[in-house]
Enzyme design. Structure first.
Site: not given
Length: 291
Positions: A106, A153, A185
């Protein structure tokens, strides 16, 4: 037959597919995704979806392991390995592609020498009900508080999840988003309006996802001499519109007949919606199903 998925070079049953907890998709939401409808075994505009995925990966500086041809072969193989249930007349599927930066200790900085995780699955394609198509649906409005790169996306969808949940809790199907008083949107869709017979469409900038269905609607409009205006539309103008539509891969095209509990026009799907819905269904049945 068990659901078959693709994970890191293997097709295997969903029950056998596992990802390590240190995958950056799990830790950071560091990845991109794509959703592709499949009609009668034919993926809808597959190249366009795969190019959008490639664009998202490039924007995230995330290695794309496959060429468009290689992606296409994998997608078609996944479709074949997930035949429809006997009661599914049209064999329609919804493919989900999910790519993360991979497994690493991480640390926010990009890891070096790490192979991306690639996951794909197929589910039945759930489209709107006959009642929703004929009567329209309810939506709410809310402030668009997402990040500034909505054209990517990305799998980190927490803001969209919260915005969509607001709609669900209000008994609505979608949240219509406004940023600084301008339509962008929906939480999980593109939004169109109609004003005096003209389709109003927000531009494909960084504040909305460049929808594949969005493109098809504009193409059908052009082919059938339906005027379109692309621009930045104020909230006041949208609320006063004659019609309001939702479009997405799964919702196809739906009429919003009430916004924040108030009717759009007379509270029924409008004339232009019915025409575009018919054009869309004709295209789906005559082109998408026979590619």
């Amino acid at each position: 037959m068990s659901q078959i998925v693709y994970l890191n070079g293997q097709f295997l049953p969903m029950s056998q597919a596992y990802v390590p907890v240190l995958d950056r998709g799990f830790i950071f939401g560091d990845g991109a995704y794509e959703v592709i409808p499949v009609y009668s075994g034919h993926p809808f505009r597959l190249r366009e979806h795969l190019q959008r995925l490639a664009n998202s990966l490039a924007s995230l500086q995330l290695t794309n392991l496959y060429s468009l041809d290689e992606w296409e072969k994998l997608v078609l193989e996944l479709v074949k390995r997930n035949p429809p249930a006997k009661d599914n007349e049209f064999q329609d599927q919804s493919l989900y592609l999910h790519i993360t930066r991979g497994v690493a200790p991480r640390d926010q900085a990009f890891p070096k020498g790490v192979r991306p995780t690639v996951f794909m699955m197929s589910n039945p394609l759930l489209t709107p009900s006959k009642q929703q198509c004929e009567q329209g649906v309810a939506a709410i409005s809310t402030v668009d508080n997402r990040w500034d790169r909505c054209d990517i996306k990305a799998i980190s969808l927490l803001a969209n999840v919260l915005l969509r949940q607001k709609a669900v809790e209000a008994g609505a199907i979608e949240s219509v988003l406004f940023r600084d008083g301008i339509l962008t949107e929906g939480a999980a869709s593109n939004i169109f309006a109609v004003e005096k017979g003209v389709i109003l469409a927000p531009p494909k900038d960084n504040h909305l996802l460049p929808g594949i269905t969005y493109d098809l609607i504009l193409e059908l409009a052009a082919a059938n001499a339906i005027p379109v205006e692309i621009g930045y539309f104020t909230e006041a103008r949208i609320r006063a519109a004659d019609e309001l539509w939702i479009s997405s891969s799964s919702k196809e095209i739906l009429a919003i007949t009430s916004l924040d509990g108030k009717f759009i026009a007379n509270g029924k799907p409008g004339r232009l919606f019915h025409r575009m819905y018919s054009l869309y269904q004709d295209y789906k049945n005559n082109v998408m199903r026979s590619m």
